[in-house]
Motif scaffolding. Structure first.
Motif, PDB file in Angstrom:
ATOM      1  N   ALA A 346      14.155 -31.612 -42.143  1.00 27.60           N
ATOM      2  CA  ALA A 346      13.992 -32.385 -43.377  1.00 27.60           C
ATOM      3  C   ALA A 346      12.694 -33.370 -43.198  1.00 27.60           C
ATOM      4  CB  ALA A 346      15.187 -33.310 -43.883  1.00 27.60           C
ATOM      5  N   ALA A 379      20.197 -32.721 -47.442  1.00 29.47           N
ATOM      6  CA  ALA A 379      18.959 -33.788 -47.473  1.00 29.47           C
ATOM      7  C   ALA A 379      17.467 -32.931 -47.684  1.00 29.47           C
ATOM      8  CB  ALA A 379      18.945 -34.850 -46.294  1.00 29.47           C
ATOM      9  N   GLY A 382      15.174 -31.967 -50.521  1.00 29.32           N
ATOM     10  CA  GLY A 382      15.070 -33.053 -51.618  1.00 29.32           C
ATOM     11  C   GLY A 382      15.718 -32.951 -53.080  1.00 29.32           C
ATOM     12  N   ARG A 383      14.993 -33.235 -53.980  1.00 30.29           N
ATOM     13  CA  ARG A 383      15.434 -33.321 -55.287  1.00 30.29           C
ATOM     14  C   ARG A 383      15.069 -32.073 -55.985  1.00 30.29           C
ATOM     15  NH1 ARG A 383      12.936 -36.286 -59.226  1.00 30.29           N
ATOM     16  NH2 ARG A 383      11.272 -36.597 -57.662  1.00 30.29           N
ATOM     17  N   THR A 396      11.659 -30.873 -54.130  1.00 32.14           N
ATOM     18  CA  THR A 396      10.834 -31.720 -53.445  1.00 32.14           C
ATOM     19  C   THR A 396      11.114 -32.912 -52.833  1.00 32.14           C
ATOM     20  OG1 THR A 396       8.782 -32.980 -53.742  1.00 32.14           O
ATOM     21  CG2 THR A 396      10.126 -33.257 -55.217  1.00 32.14           C
ATOM     22  N   THR A 397      10.645 -33.075 -51.675  1.00 30.38           N
ATOM     23  CA  THR A 397      10.784 -34.320 -50.834  1.00 30.38           C
ATOM     24  C   THR A 397       9.461 -35.203 -50.819  1.00 30.38           C
ATOM     25  OG1 THR A 397       9.889 -33.336 -48.676  1.00 30.38           O
ATOM     26  CG2 THR A 397      12.231 -33.029 -49.025  1.00 30.38           C
ATOM     27  N   ASP A 398       9.463 -36.269 -50.395  1.00 31.72           N
ATOM     28  CA  ASP A 398       8.243 -36.971 -50.142  1.00 31.72           C
ATOM     29  C   ASP A 398       7.178 -36.223 -49.612  1.00 31.72           C
ATOM     30  OD1 ASP A 398       9.495 -39.032 -51.447  1.00 31.72           O
ATOM     31  OD2 ASP A 398       9.624 -40.316 -49.640  1.00 31.72           O
TER      32      ASP A 398
END
Ligand SMILES: Nc1ncnc2c1ncn2[C@@H]1O[C@H](COP(=O)(O)OP(=O)(O)OP(=O)(O)O)[C@@H](O)[C@H]1O
Ligand SMILES: [Mg+2]
Length: 568
Positions: A346, A379, A382-383, A396-398
């Motif tokens: 992640a 995790a 992401g989203r 997407t994650t950051d």
């Protein structure tokens, strides 16, 4: 026109010394190339130990000493001439080169652009011979007592080619290029001991190693070597063997992707692309793997005679070699051990990767692995943002944006779920109330018999029907919506195809997972996508489908920011 004005020919034959200098320009680009040629000669002469002394990275001095076969007093002067080699005898030899050298150019070239001393004693000879000179001309000849083997010393490289001299970089830069070339040769020939010193200080020491992994440990560090995965695949007369990094060990550049073809480190853009392609689904765009792969194939299928520095090769079947490389890496990267824990992958991106590497270096590594953070669910990707073309889920994650192929995601999830079911008994099955007899051609029936065991374990039930037909009495619960006749035909079709070598149960499993998985061009509700992605994150191998296809395409936010010239 007066007789004295008669035109003189402007074309003349170049003197040998100038010819040699021009030829040397192609072979010896910088100190690293001279060192490479000399060490290759030592390896061809079956040396067990090669010592290299440098000054200023090789620009001021290169001295290579080996304990190989050596040269006799008759051979040595010849070795310094152009087109003189012991490695090719007949025309045909050029079609199947088994040595690193073969052009008979290298020694002449390095001597043409330096002040040189060459000392050699052949095995069995009473003493050695030393030849010294500069710019290719031998000035001194001397019988000397010395060990068996060869020492070649080059001083003041490019002293007589000022144009080339001007292009030399600073000593540290030349040293790093030289060490890069030497590391590659060291990886290609683990069994040979190598010692390198620069300005009197040891800079690389590699004892004779029994395995490639040992050699990698000596060059790149033992902790790192211990984390690399093993690659080994042989097929179609080609073997690809070596080591490759798992997804959580990566670099910011491509320098540590090393490809060796029949003992020769090569630069081959297509093979490099093949390695990158195999890693694409599991590494962010700006991260690169560490890979040392030795490709072995019949010498007649490789042409090494395509470039003066012999760094490039041409294959008779380039596509096959590329595909073998990808397949070998897929084998390795798909193994469960290749997938790092959800927590680790992640946190991708350069900063995370480097802190992870630092954290793992040293004696603490085992401890660290044991006390790794608890398993945090889902995790990784992401989203979920939504669906594109009713086929790809975007999340997407950051740090990254992921495009996940919904069919392949589901396939992987189902595959692992079925594996677990099988490990604890049989997969759930649904008995059919009104079974239909299905007529199958004899070949298909035979195939079905062969696959009966694995198919029954997966939840199929068969009976013999009237007139040689087959009656499907049960189907795996996952496939209960499928029409039994079409299902049976598809199974026979798939299992009769190529890939005969793969384990029966795995193939039957892959078939079932693929059949039951949601298809492309299917609209999914947000909750469905979220569940799929969360389930994928919990699989052991979230990067490849059971057929070896990648599941995820990823773009790093770093790339996007750079492209859009965002400074934060
Ligand atoms: N270290 C060495 N030990 C024993 N023999 C050597 C050594 N270096 C060179 N020779 C001999 O000298 C010959 C010429 O060397 P050179 O490097 O110029 O040509 P090559 O290795 O045959 O071909 P290439 O130009 O492709 O390197 C070699 O064929 C080999 O017989
Ligand atoms: Mg050579």
């Amino acid at each position: 026109m007066a007789a004295t004005d008669a035109p003189v020919s402007r074309i003349r034959r170049l003197p040998d010394a100038l010819v040699n200098k021009i030829a040397a320009g192609e072979v010896v680009e910088r100190p690293a190339s001279a060192v490479k040629e000399l060490v290759e000669n030592a390896l061809d002469a079956q040396a067990r130990t090669v010592s290299i002394d440098l000054r200023d990275g090789g620009a001021a001095l290169v001295r290579v000493t080996d304990d190989g076969l050596g040269m006799t007093v008759d051979e040595l002067p010849l070795a310094l001439e152009r087109h003189a080699t012991s490695k090719l005898a007949r025309d045909e030899d050029l079609d199947a080169i088994a040595t690193l050298g073969f052009r008979g150019e290298a020694l002449a070239a390095v001597c043409a652009v330096s002040r040189f001393t060459v000392t050699s004693r052949a095995r069995g000879a009473a003493e050695g011979l030393r030849l010294g000179g500069e710019g290719g001309a031998v000035i001194q000849r001397l019988g000397v007592p010395c060990e068996t083997g060869t020492t070649i010393e080059l001083r003041d490289l490019f002293f007589n080619t000022p144009a080339r001299l001007k292009f030399l970089k600073s000593p540290p830069t030349e040293l790093s290029a030289t060490l890069r070339a030497l590391s590659q040769l060291a990886l290609a020939h683990s069994e040979v001991q190598l010692r390198v010193a620069n300005n009197g200080r040891p800079v690389l020491t590699a004892p004779a190693a029994a395995t490639l992994k040992e050699r990698i440990g000596a060059l790149w560090g033992w902790d790192l070597a211990a984390r690399l995965l093993t690659v080994d695949r042989a097929e179609h007369g080609i073997r690809v063997a070596g080591h490759a990094s798992p997804p959580d060990v990566s670099r910011g550049g491509r320098d540590d992707i090393i490809i060796i073809v029949n003992g020769r480190p090569v630069r081959d853009p297509a093979l490099l692309q093949a390695v990158l392609a195999a890693y694409r689904p599991i590494l962010a765009r700006d991260r690169f793997p560490l890979v040392v792969l030795a490709v072995t194939l019949p010498p007649a299928d490789v042409d090494a005679n395509v470039h003066p520095t012999k760094a490039w090769v041409r294959f008779r079947h380039p596509r096959l070699v590329q595909e073998m490389l990808v397949a070998a890496l897929h084998d390795t990267l798909q193994r469960p051990t290749a997938a790092p824990s959800t927590v680790e992958w992640a946190a991708s991106g350069a900063a995370a990767a480097s802190s992870r590497e630092t954290a793992l270096v040293g004696a603490q590594s085992a401890l660290f692995a044991e006390t790794a953070a608890p398993y945090t669910k889902a995790a990784a990707f992401g989203r979920v943002l939504g669906q594109v073309q009713d086929t790809f889920i975007v999340a997407t994650t950051d740090d990254e944006v992921f495009f996940l192929d919904q069919h392949v995601v589901h396939e992987r999830v189902l595959f692992e779920r079925l594996e677990t079911d099988l490990a604890t008994g049989a997969a759930p099955s649904q008995t059919l109330l009104f079974p239909d007899p299905v007529a199958l051609p004899p070949a298909a029936r035979a195939l079905l018999e062969r696959w009966r065991g694995p198919l029954e374990r997966l939840g199929f039930g068969f009976d013999d029907g009237p007139g040689g037909t087959v009656v499907v009495t049960a189907v795996p619960t996952l496939l209960k919506g499928d029409e039994p006749r079409r299902l049976l035909e598809a199974a026979v079709d798939e299992l009769g195809g190529p890939k005969a070598g793969e384990p029966a149960v795995d193939r039957a499993l892959a078939f079932l997972a693929c059949r039951a998985a949601v298809k492309a061009n299917t609209v999914l509700a947000r909750e469905e996508m979220e569940r799929l992605v969360a389930e994928l994150a919990q699989t052991r191998t979230p990067f490849f489908c059971p057929h070896g296809r990648p599941i995820v395409s990823r773009v790093s936010m770093g790339d996007i920011r750079r492209e859009l010239k965002r400074t934060w």
